[in-house]
Design a protein around this motif. Structure first.
Motif, PDB file in Angstrom:
ATOM      1  N   UNK A  18       0.911  -1.278  -0.075  1.00 28.48           N
ATOM      2  CA  UNK A  18      -0.066   0.068  -0.120  1.00 28.48           C
ATOM      3  C   UNK A  18       1.091   1.326  -0.036  1.00 28.48           C
ATOM      4  N   UNK A  19       2.300   1.262   0.163  1.00 28.74           N
ATOM      5  CA  UNK A  19       3.020   2.386   0.253  1.00 28.74           C
ATOM      6  C   UNK A  19       3.889   2.716  -1.165  1.00 28.74           C
ATOM      7  N   UNK A  20       4.154   4.056  -1.188  1.00 29.92           N
ATOM      8  CA  UNK A  20       4.845   4.457  -2.090  1.00 29.92           C
ATOM      9  C   UNK A  20       5.865   5.384  -1.448  1.00 29.92           C
ATOM     10  N   UNK A  21       7.305   5.050  -1.676  1.00 29.83           N
ATOM     11  CA  UNK A  21       8.256   5.963  -1.221  1.00 29.83           C
ATOM     12  C   UNK A  21       8.595   6.927  -2.108  1.00 29.83           C
ATOM     13  N   UNK A  22       9.141   7.983  -1.897  1.00 28.94           N
ATOM     14  CA  UNK A  22       9.839   8.854  -2.753  1.00 28.94           C
ATOM     15  C   UNK A  22      10.459  10.174  -1.955  1.00 28.94           C
ATOM     16  N   UNK A  23      11.340  10.730  -2.601  1.00 25.38           N
ATOM     17  CA  UNK A  23      12.041  11.695  -1.789  1.00 25.38           C
ATOM     18  C   UNK A  23      11.186  12.901  -1.579  1.00 25.38           C
ATOM     19  N   UNK A  24      11.586  13.575  -0.385  1.00 19.06           N
ATOM     20  CA  UNK A  24      10.874  14.779   0.061  1.00 19.06           C
ATOM     21  C   UNK A  24      10.825  15.748  -1.007  1.00 19.06           C
ATOM     22  N   UNK A  25       9.861  16.652  -1.261  1.00 16.80           N
ATOM     23  CA  UNK A  25       9.888  17.895  -2.253  1.00 16.80           C
ATOM     24  C   UNK A  25       9.527  19.120  -1.368  1.00 16.80           C
ATOM     25  N   UNK A  26      10.002  20.109  -2.037  1.00 17.97           N
ATOM     26  CA  UNK A  26       9.557  21.328  -1.345  1.00 17.97           C
ATOM     27  C   UNK A  26       8.040  21.589  -1.044  1.00 17.97           C
ATOM     28  N   UNK A  27       7.263  21.086  -1.980  1.00 16.61           N
ATOM     29  CA  UNK A  27       5.784  21.065  -1.955  1.00 16.61           C
ATOM     30  C   UNK A  27       5.339  20.385  -0.949  1.00 16.61           C
ATOM     31  N   UNK A  74      26.091  11.015  -1.104  1.00 18.00           N
ATOM     32  CA  UNK A  74      25.976   9.750  -0.803  1.00 18.00           C
ATOM     33  C   UNK A  74      25.936   9.129   0.727  1.00 18.00           C
ATOM     34  N   UNK A  75      25.699  10.042   1.580  1.00 16.02           N
ATOM     35  CA  UNK A  75      25.798   9.645   2.950  1.00 16.02           C
ATOM     36  C   UNK A  75      24.273   9.531   3.480  1.00 16.02           C
ATOM     37  N   UNK A  76      23.200   9.731   2.464  1.00 15.12           N
ATOM     38  CA  UNK A  76      21.859   9.666   3.054  1.00 15.12           C
ATOM     39  C   UNK A  76      20.850   9.479   2.116  1.00 15.12           C
ATOM     40  N   UNK A  77      19.863   8.808   2.163  1.00 17.46           N
ATOM     41  CA  UNK A  77      18.774   8.763   1.254  1.00 17.46           C
ATOM     42  C   UNK A  77      17.342   8.873   1.971  1.00 17.46           C
ATOM     43  N   UNK A  78      16.658  10.086   1.858  1.00 13.49           N
ATOM     44  CA  UNK A  78      15.419  10.141   2.526  1.00 13.49           C
ATOM     45  C   UNK A  78      14.401   9.920   1.711  1.00 13.49           C
ATOM     46  N   UNK A  79      13.469   9.270   2.475  1.00 11.44           N
ATOM     47  CA  UNK A  79      11.923   9.283   1.792  1.00 11.44           C
ATOM     48  C   UNK A  79      10.673   9.393   2.409  1.00 11.44           C
ATOM     49  N   UNK A  80       9.903   9.955   1.901  1.00 12.16           N
ATOM     50  CA  UNK A  80       8.370  10.062   2.800  1.00 12.16           C
ATOM     51  C   UNK A  80       7.561   8.946   2.246  1.00 12.16           C
ATOM     52  N   UNK A  81       6.786   8.424   3.023  1.00  6.96           N
ATOM     53  CA  UNK A  81       5.920   7.471   2.915  1.00  6.96           C
ATOM     54  C   UNK A  81       4.548   7.789   2.592  1.00  6.96           C
ATOM     55  N   UNK A  82       4.032   7.614   1.290  1.00 11.28           N
ATOM     56  CA  UNK A  82       2.787   8.036   1.003  1.00 11.28           C
ATOM     57  C   UNK A  82       1.671   6.782   0.936  1.00 11.28           C
ATOM     58  N   UNK A  83       0.592   6.892   1.056  1.00 11.19           N
ATOM     59  CA  UNK A  83      -0.531   5.994   0.965  1.00 11.19           C
ATOM     60  C   UNK A  83      -1.606   6.370  -0.065  1.00 11.19           C
ATOM     61  N   UNK A  84      -2.421   5.729  -0.529  1.00 11.18           N
ATOM     62  CA  UNK A  84      -3.487   6.165  -1.481  1.00 11.18           C
ATOM     63  C   UNK A  84      -2.842   6.392  -2.834  1.00 11.18           C
TER      64      UNK A  84
END
Length: 159
Positions: A18-27, A74-84
């Protein structure tokens, strides 16, 4: 780069269950600040002390600068977790403290908004992130710091 209707995404997009992970955006600021504010009492016992301006747009810009620096170094990889289908922000997960060379390791950190906790979403997020870490990122070891009294977090890691 994966393109979804109405979204322009840069960097990897990971989908599992159910999840989609992507990098955080300004928006993402408004959704992030609202979710963190409504979840503050739920999150504060397990996180470092929040600065007084933590949810402001200025602090968000600094957070985004750090995210970009971590990715570019190359020291980090952030993601936000989205649903729907990517419409609702549920939490965040990242691989930080990435070490190359012999170690090829990183440390996982995560948080979930209070209204989304206890639904198995973090386990699904890890199901997306772990193959990416060991595959595309070429890591050999992942570690997770966890406060032993945080039974929910311990449960996620035990799974």
């Amino acid at each position: 780069m994966l393109t979804l209707p109405g979204l322009r995404l840069h960097g990897p997009v990971l989908v599992h269950g159910r999840v989609l992970l992507r990098r955080p955006a300004f928006s993402d600021h408004a959704a992030w600040a609202a979710l963190r504010a409504e979840s503050r009492d739920f999150l504060e016992p397990w996180e470092p002390e929040w600065p007084p301006d933590d949810l402001t747009r200025l602090a968000w810009k600094e957070r985004m600068r750090r995210y970009r620096a971590d990715v570019s170094q190359g020291t980090g990889m952030p993601f936000f977790i989205f649903i729907d289908g990517g419409a609702v922000l549920a939490g965040g997960i990242n691989i930080g403290h990435i070490r190359r060379g012999v170690a090829q390791s990183g440390q996982i950190g995560y948080w979930m908004g209070a209204r989304h906790a206890g639904q198995g979403l973090m386990a699904e997020a890890l199901g997306a992130l772990i193959p990416h870490a060991f595959g595309e990122l070429g890591l050999h070891r992942l570690e997770a710091a966890c406060i032993p009294d945080n039974r929910r977090s311990v449960g996620v890691l035990e799974k």
